[in-house]
Write a protein that holds these residues in place. Structure first.
Motif, PDB file in Angstrom:
ATOM      1  N   SER A   1      21.655 -69.886 -93.786  1.00  0.00           N
ATOM      2  CA  SER A   1      21.488 -70.454 -92.442  1.00  0.00           C
ATOM      3  C   SER A   1      20.061 -70.921 -92.211  1.00  0.00           C
ATOM      4  CB  SER A   1      21.900 -69.442 -91.380  1.00  0.00           C
ATOM      5  OG  SER A   1      21.001 -68.360 -91.351  1.00  0.00           O
ATOM      6  N   LEU A   2      19.096 -70.260 -92.842  1.00  0.00           N
ATOM      7  CA  LEU A   2      17.712 -70.697 -92.725  1.00  0.00           C
ATOM      8  C   LEU A   2      17.515 -72.055 -93.386  1.00  0.00           C
ATOM      9  CD1 LEU A   2      14.793 -70.050 -91.900  1.00  0.00           C
ATOM     10  CD2 LEU A   2      14.515 -69.009 -94.146  1.00  0.00           C
ATOM     11  N   LEU A   3      18.166 -72.266 -94.527  1.00  0.00           N
ATOM     12  CA  LEU A   3      18.003 -73.525 -95.237  1.00  0.00           C
ATOM     13  C   LEU A   3      18.629 -74.703 -94.499  1.00  0.00           C
ATOM     14  CD1 LEU A   3      18.553 -72.456 -98.943  1.00  0.00           C
ATOM     15  CD2 LEU A   3      16.432 -73.148 -97.844  1.00  0.00           C
ATOM     16  N   VAL A   4      19.682 -74.461 -93.728  1.00  0.00           N
ATOM     17  CA  VAL A   4      20.331 -75.559 -93.025  1.00  0.00           C
ATOM     18  C   VAL A   4      19.869 -75.667 -91.571  1.00  0.00           C
ATOM     19  CG1 VAL A   4      22.365 -75.534 -94.484  1.00  0.00           C
ATOM     20  CG2 VAL A   4      22.355 -74.182 -92.397  1.00  0.00           C
ATOM     21  N   SER A   5      19.003 -74.765 -91.161  1.00  0.00           N
ATOM     22  CA  SER A   5      18.550 -74.814 -89.771  1.00  0.00           C
ATOM     23  C   SER A   5      17.513 -75.912 -89.579  1.00  0.00           C
ATOM     24  CB  SER A   5      17.950 -73.467 -89.371  1.00  0.00           C
ATOM     25  OG  SER A   5      16.723 -73.271 -90.049  1.00  0.00           O
ATOM     26  N   ARG A   6      17.204 -76.190 -88.342  1.00  0.00           N
ATOM     27  CA  ARG A   6      16.227 -77.228 -88.019  1.00  0.00           C
ATOM     28  C   ARG A   6      14.822 -76.825 -88.425  1.00  0.00           C
ATOM     29  NH1 ARG A   6      17.282 -78.359 -81.953  1.00  0.00           N
ATOM     30  NH2 ARG A   6      18.617 -76.577 -82.053  1.00  0.00           N
ATOM     31  N   THR A   7      14.555 -75.543 -88.519  1.00  0.00           N
ATOM     32  CA  THR A   7      13.218 -75.079 -88.880  1.00  0.00           C
ATOM     33  C   THR A   7      12.809 -75.621 -90.237  1.00  0.00           C
ATOM     34  OG1 THR A   7      13.599 -73.061 -87.630  1.00  0.00           O
ATOM     35  CG2 THR A   7      11.797 -73.033 -89.207  1.00  0.00           C
ATOM     36  N   TRP A   8      13.714 -75.585 -91.203  1.00  0.00           N
ATOM     37  CA  TRP A   8      13.392 -76.048 -92.546  1.00  0.00           C
ATOM     38  C   TRP A   8      13.072 -77.538 -92.534  1.00  0.00           C
ATOM     39  CZ3 TRP A   8      15.714 -79.243 -96.275  1.00  0.00           C
ATOM     40  CH2 TRP A   8      15.213 -79.092 -97.559  1.00  0.00           C
ATOM     41  N   TRP A   9      13.869 -78.329 -91.838  1.00  0.00           N
ATOM     42  CA  TRP A   9      13.625 -79.777 -91.773  1.00  0.00           C
ATOM     43  C   TRP A   9      12.349 -80.074 -90.994  1.00  0.00           C
ATOM     44  CZ3 TRP A   9      15.951 -82.714 -95.059  1.00  0.00           C
ATOM     45  CH2 TRP A   9      17.183 -82.319 -95.564  1.00  0.00           C
ATOM     46  N   PHE A  10      12.093 -79.305 -89.957  1.00  0.00           N
ATOM     47  CA  PHE A  10      10.871 -79.480 -89.177  1.00  0.00           C
ATOM     48  C   PHE A  10       9.655 -79.275 -90.072  1.00  0.00           C
ATOM     49  CE2 PHE A  10       7.537 -77.637 -86.463  1.00  0.00           C
ATOM     50  CZ  PHE A  10       7.352 -78.683 -85.585  1.00  0.00           C
ATOM     51  N   GLN A  11       9.692 -78.239 -90.868  1.00  0.00           N
ATOM     52  CA  GLN A  11       8.565 -77.984 -91.762  1.00  0.00           C
ATOM     53  C   GLN A  11       8.440 -79.069 -92.812  1.00  0.00           C
ATOM     54  OE1 GLN A  11       9.046 -74.053 -93.288  1.00  0.00           O
ATOM     55  NE2 GLN A  11       8.457 -73.093 -91.368  1.00  0.00           N
ATOM     56  N   LEU A  12       9.538 -79.526 -93.347  1.00  0.00           N
ATOM     57  CA  LEU A  12       9.493 -80.532 -94.401  1.00  0.00           C
ATOM     58  C   LEU A  12       8.883 -81.842 -93.901  1.00  0.00           C
ATOM     59  CD1 LEU A  12      10.306 -81.349 -97.300  1.00  0.00           C
ATOM     60  CD2 LEU A  12      12.473 -82.116 -96.353  1.00  0.00           C
ATOM     61  N   PHE A  13       9.256 -82.282 -92.720  1.00  0.00           N
ATOM     62  CA  PHE A  13       8.823 -83.592 -92.241  1.00  0.00           C
ATOM     63  C   PHE A  13       7.568 -83.578 -91.381  1.00  0.00           C
ATOM     64  CE2 PHE A  13      13.422 -84.530 -92.952  1.00  0.00           C
ATOM     65  CZ  PHE A  13      13.211 -85.392 -94.006  1.00  0.00           C
ATOM     66  N   PHE A  14       7.219 -82.449 -90.788  1.00  0.00           N
ATOM     67  CA  PHE A  14       6.069 -82.419 -89.894  1.00  0.00           C
ATOM     68  C   PHE A  14       4.974 -81.477 -90.362  1.00  0.00           C
ATOM     69  CE2 PHE A  14       9.542 -83.781 -87.124  1.00  0.00           C
ATOM     70  CZ  PHE A  14       8.989 -84.937 -86.616  1.00  0.00           C
ATOM     71  N   VAL A  15       5.312 -80.252 -90.655  1.00  0.00           N
ATOM     72  CA  VAL A  15       4.307 -79.240 -90.950  1.00  0.00           C
ATOM     73  C   VAL A  15       3.627 -79.494 -92.296  1.00  0.00           C
ATOM     74  CG1 VAL A  15       3.922 -76.778 -91.296  1.00  0.00           C
ATOM     75  CG2 VAL A  15       5.497 -77.555 -89.535  1.00  0.00           C
ATOM     76  N   ILE A  16       4.388 -79.787 -93.323  1.00  0.00           N
ATOM     77  CA  ILE A  16       3.803 -79.995 -94.650  1.00  0.00           C
ATOM     78  C   ILE A  16       2.890 -81.223 -94.673  1.00  0.00           C
ATOM     79  CG2 ILE A  16       4.335 -80.492 -97.070  1.00  0.00           C
ATOM     80  CD1 ILE A  16       6.777 -78.634 -96.732  1.00  0.00           C
ATOM     81  N   PRO A  17       3.316 -82.387 -94.151  1.00  0.00           N
ATOM     82  CA  PRO A  17       2.370 -83.517 -94.129  1.00  0.00           C
ATOM     83  C   PRO A  17       1.112 -83.241 -93.298  1.00  0.00           C
ATOM     84  CG  PRO A  17       4.591 -84.310 -93.806  1.00  0.00           C
ATOM     85  CD  PRO A  17       4.654 -82.813 -93.752  1.00  0.00           C
ATOM     86  N   LEU A  18       1.271 -82.546 -92.164  1.00  0.00           N
ATOM     87  CA  LEU A  18       0.090 -82.206 -91.361  1.00  0.00           C
ATOM     88  C   LEU A  18      -0.822 -81.246 -92.109  1.00  0.00           C
ATOM     89  CD1 LEU A  18       1.459 -81.784 -87.739  1.00  0.00           C
ATOM     90  CD2 LEU A  18      -0.141 -83.485 -88.583  1.00  0.00           C
ATOM     91  N   GLY A  19      -0.236 -80.313 -92.841  1.00  0.00           N
ATOM     92  CA  GLY A  19      -1.040 -79.383 -93.630  1.00  0.00           C
ATOM     93  C   GLY A  19      -1.810 -80.095 -94.728  1.00  0.00           C
ATOM     94  N   ILE A  20      -1.171 -81.045 -95.386  1.00  0.00           N
ATOM     95  CA  ILE A  20      -1.848 -81.818 -96.431  1.00  0.00           C
ATOM     96  C   ILE A  20      -2.976 -82.646 -95.819  1.00  0.00           C
ATOM     97  CG2 ILE A  20      -1.553 -83.695 -98.087  1.00  0.00           C
ATOM     98  CD1 ILE A  20       1.306 -82.585 -98.558  1.00  0.00           C
ATOM     99  N   TRP A  21      -2.710 -83.293 -94.689  1.00  0.00           N
ATOM    100  CA  TRP A  21      -3.733 -84.089 -94.022  1.00  0.00           C
ATOM    101  C   TRP A  21      -4.903 -83.214 -93.592  1.00  0.00           C
ATOM    102  CZ3 TRP A  21      -5.366 -83.819 -88.881  1.00  0.00           C
ATOM    103  CH2 TRP A  21      -6.267 -84.819 -88.501  1.00  0.00           C
TER     104      TRP A  21
END
Length: 124
Positions: A55-75
């Motif tokens: 359920s964690l993998l299909v939840s919105r949290t995972w997609w949120f991190q993939l598209f927003f948190v990771i790019p912001l962290g790299i930047w």
């Protein structure tokens, strides 16, 4: 056969979760004497843990991190590295609507994670 599946599933999930599941299963081993009942309880624990991970993998949290948190962290890491070591990268700032959004996203992450940590401390 159930014992073999339980042990294999426990080993795989223990490897993925860093031992949390192993500690729970060891506690069940020490508290329950009947082997059949022990195997049933272990199977229920593994099933619940697997469902929570799925359920964690299909939840919105995972997609949120993939598209927003990771790019912001790299930047953010690039900005910090460029500021500290004076590379020739010249990291660009974010455009006007995105800079405010980035601030809100990062702030909310720290507030949520900090809130979870505080609640976890008070629950103990």
């Amino acid at each position: 056969m159930i014992s073999l599946i339980t042990k294999a599933g426990g080993a795989l999930l223990g490897w993925l979760t860093g031992g949390t599941l192993d500690r729970i299963l060891d506690t069940v081993d020490h508290k329950v004497d009947n082997e059949t009942e022990r195997d049933r309880i272990k199977a229920d624990i593994i099933k619940t843990h697997t469902q929570a991970q799925a359920s964690l993998l299909v939840s919105r949290t995972w997609w949120f991190q993939l598209f927003f948190v990771i790019p912001l962290g790299i930047w953010f890491a690039a900005v910090v590295a460029d500021s500290l070591f004076h590379f020739t990268w010249n990291v660009a700032s974010l455009p006007p609507p995105l800079d405010a959004w980035a601030g809100w996203i990062v702030s909310s992450l720290f507030l949520v994670d900090g809130g979870k940590a505080l609640i976890g401390r008070f629950r103990k």
